[in-house]
Write an enzyme that holds these catalytic residues in place. Structure first.
Site, PDB file in Angstrom:
ATOM      1  N   ARG A 171      -0.391   8.710 -10.309  1.00  0.00           N
ATOM      2  CA  ARG A 171      -0.479   7.514  -9.469  1.00  0.00           C
ATOM      3  C   ARG A 171       0.118   6.289 -10.169  1.00  0.00           C
ATOM      4  O   ARG A 171       0.685   5.409  -9.517  1.00  0.00           O
ATOM      5  CB  ARG A 171      -1.945   7.237  -9.108  1.00  0.00           C
ATOM      6  CG  ARG A 171      -2.558   8.269  -8.171  1.00  0.00           C
ATOM      7  CD  ARG A 171      -4.028   7.954  -7.895  1.00  0.00           C
ATOM      8  NE  ARG A 171      -4.193   6.634  -7.295  1.00  0.00           N
ATOM      9  CZ  ARG A 171      -4.067   6.385  -5.990  1.00  0.00           C
ATOM     10  NH1 ARG A 171      -3.810   7.364  -5.145  1.00  0.00           N
ATOM     11  NH2 ARG A 171      -4.225   5.171  -5.530  1.00  0.00           N
ATOM     12  N   ASP A 212       0.818  -1.218   0.000  1.00  0.00           N
ATOM     13  CA  ASP A 212       0.000   0.000   0.000  1.00  0.00           C
ATOM     14  C   ASP A 212       0.854   1.271   0.000  1.00  0.00           C
ATOM     15  O   ASP A 212       1.953   1.292   0.562  1.00  0.00           O
ATOM     16  CB  ASP A 212      -0.919  -0.022   1.238  1.00  0.00           C
ATOM     17  CG  ASP A 212      -1.991   1.050   1.145  1.00  0.00           C
ATOM     18  OD1 ASP A 212      -2.366   1.437   0.020  1.00  0.00           O
ATOM     19  OD2 ASP A 212      -2.451   1.506   2.207  1.00  0.00           O
ATOM     20  N   ASN A 268     -11.112  -2.394  -4.725  1.00  0.00           N
ATOM     21  CA  ASN A 268     -10.355  -1.529  -5.632  1.00  0.00           C
ATOM     22  C   ASN A 268     -11.077  -1.292  -6.965  1.00  0.00           C
ATOM     23  O   ASN A 268     -10.712  -0.382  -7.721  1.00  0.00           O
ATOM     24  CB  ASN A 268      -8.946  -2.082  -5.881  1.00  0.00           C
ATOM     25  CG  ASN A 268      -8.014  -1.954  -4.679  1.00  0.00           C
ATOM     26  OD1 ASN A 268      -7.128  -2.786  -4.460  1.00  0.00           O
ATOM     27  ND2 ASN A 268      -8.188  -0.897  -3.880  1.00  0.00           N
TER      28      ASN A 268
HETATM   29  C1  IPE Z   1      -5.403  -2.438   0.218  1.00  0.00           C
HETATM   30  O1  IPE Z   1      -5.061  -1.131  -0.006  1.00  0.00           O
HETATM   31  C2  IPE Z   1      -5.442  -3.192  -1.070  1.00  0.00           C
HETATM   32  C3  IPE Z   1      -4.166  -3.398  -1.728  1.00  0.00           C
HETATM   33  C4  IPE Z   1      -3.009  -2.969  -1.320  1.00  0.00           C
HETATM   34  C5  IPE Z   1      -4.221  -4.145  -2.940  1.00  0.00           C
HETATM   35  P1  IPE Z   1      -6.152   0.011  -0.217  1.00  0.00           P
HETATM   36  O2  IPE Z   1      -5.434   1.257  -0.524  1.00  0.00           O
HETATM   37  O3  IPE Z   1      -7.158  -0.439  -1.199  1.00  0.00           O
HETATM   38  O4  IPE Z   1      -6.851   0.068   1.218  1.00  0.00           O
HETATM   39  P2  IPE Z   1      -7.647   1.231   1.925  1.00  0.00           P
HETATM   40  O5  IPE Z   1      -8.676   1.727   0.934  1.00  0.00           O
HETATM   41  O6  IPE Z   1      -6.661   2.301   2.274  1.00  0.00           O
HETATM   42  O7  IPE Z   1      -8.233   0.613   3.141  1.00  0.00           O
HETATM   43  C1  IPE Z   2      -1.563   0.209  -3.337  1.00  0.00           C
HETATM   44  O1  IPE Z   2      -1.336   1.564  -3.390  1.00  0.00           O
HETATM   45  C2  IPE Z   2      -1.892  -0.388  -4.664  1.00  0.00           C
HETATM   46  C3  IPE Z   2      -3.283  -0.860  -4.760  1.00  0.00           C
HETATM   47  C4  IPE Z   2      -4.202  -0.739  -3.857  1.00  0.00           C
HETATM   48  C5  IPE Z   2      -3.638  -1.518  -5.979  1.00  0.00           C
HETATM   49  P1  IPE Z   2      -2.532   2.607  -3.447  1.00  0.00           P
HETATM   50  O2  IPE Z   2      -2.934   2.762  -4.872  1.00  0.00           O
HETATM   51  O3  IPE Z   2      -3.624   2.212  -2.531  1.00  0.00           O
HETATM   52  O4  IPE Z   2      -1.821   3.911  -2.937  1.00  0.00           O
HETATM   53  P2  IPE Z   2      -2.381   4.945  -1.874  1.00  0.00           P
HETATM   54  O5  IPE Z   2      -2.798   4.159  -0.674  1.00  0.00           O
HETATM   55  O6  IPE Z   2      -3.531   5.625  -2.527  1.00  0.00           O
HETATM   56  O7  IPE Z   2      -1.249   5.853  -1.590  1.00  0.00           O
HETATM   57 MG    MG Z   3      -3.985   2.527  -0.573  1.00  0.00          MG
END
Ligand code: IPE
Ligand code: IPE
Ligand code: MG
Length: 254
Positions: free
Chosen positions: A45, A32, A80
């Protein structure tokens, strides 16, 4: 054979010795913080997701070097899908991009690729890339690399309940035959040991619907960096912390 029974880890030029029985067998990671890593640098992103792939490559190599048996990485959650279509589309292309470059190394290192999650809703090209990796590594006997892709723990539990209920309804299973092992065997992670250690970078202190059943007694380790900055040193720090935890599983030491 002075160190035959111990793991030697090098950390900041320091040698850390961990008895084999104190090494985690299964490590699960919530990858994450990619988006915030990119935002911090004024990048889109998607650049964060690319950098996250490099962190994954480093982590797989490090875990494999350390003799970890199972590495489960949360790559895409059932929630997601709620992101903008363009980001979802980009994320769905990452498995093929990653495996195109890294599958030969995984094959050469005897790594076995698995997937925990639902195929439903995944684009065909994503399924094909994952299945190719699974098939090409099916007979490998080294580290298991388990991609939690289109994974949601609650959806997984619903699936298990449905399958077990169907067997009851069909008369092939008695209600009092249902036990914990049976439920585990109906999860996507069937056959894998439960994770011993959960790692979540990014500063969030939550599970985000990841392995709710399987993490019942896992040790949790949160680190305040974004996933693209995760290195072998962070993995070693997590393992070292894990090795010092007192896992009681509800019992007491007499
Ligand atoms: C968890 O991260 C899912 C993955 C890393 C694939 P998210 O970014 O989706 O989680 P939340 O929304 O912060 O809880
Ligand atoms: C994790 O990074 C990747 C996935 C959830 C697929 P994020 O995309 O959630 O990155 P943040 O949490 O928004 O920084
Ligand atoms: Mg995230």
């Amino acid at each position: 054979m002075p160190f035959a029974w111990k793991k030697i880890l090098k950390k900041n030029n320091k040698t850390v010795k961990i008895p084999p029985e104190r090494m985690p067998k299964h490590i699960a990671i919530i990858m994450d913080g990619n988006g915030r890593w990119a935002a911090q640098r004024g990048l889109p992103r998607t650049a964060g997701h690319h950098a996250g792939m490099a962190a994954l490559r480093r982590t797989i190599r490090a875990a494999n070097d350390l003799g970890i048996k199972v590495l489960t990485v949360y790559a895409f959650s059932t929630e997601n899908w709620n992101r903008p279509a363009a980001e979802v589309d980009f994320l769905m292309r990452l498995p093929s991009e990653f495996l195109r470059t890294d599958l030969p190394e995984l094959v050469a290192k005897n790594v076995k690729v698995m997937m925990s999650g639902s195929y439903e809703g995944l684009p065909q090209h994503t399924i094909e890339a994952v299945n190719e990796a699974i098939n090409k590594t099916a007979n490998n006997t080294g580290m298991i690399l388990n991609f939690a892709l289109n994974y949601g723990s609650r959806a997984e539990i619903v699936k298990a309940v449905r399958e077990i209920s169907q067997a009851v309804a069909a008369g092939s299973l008695q209600v009092d035959e249902i036990n914990e092992e049976m439920i585990s065997n109906h999860l996507y992670t069937a056959g894998l040991p439960d994770p011993d250690l959960l790692i979540r970078p990014s500063g969030e202190i939550r599970l985000s619907n990841f392995l709710l059943w399987q993490l019942a007694y896992a040790e949790l380790w949160f680190v305040d960096i974004y996933w693209p900055d995760f290195t072998r040193e962070h993995l070693l720090a997590a393992i070292e912390a894990f090795s010092q935890r007192d896992r009681r599983f509800g019992a007491i030491k007499l």
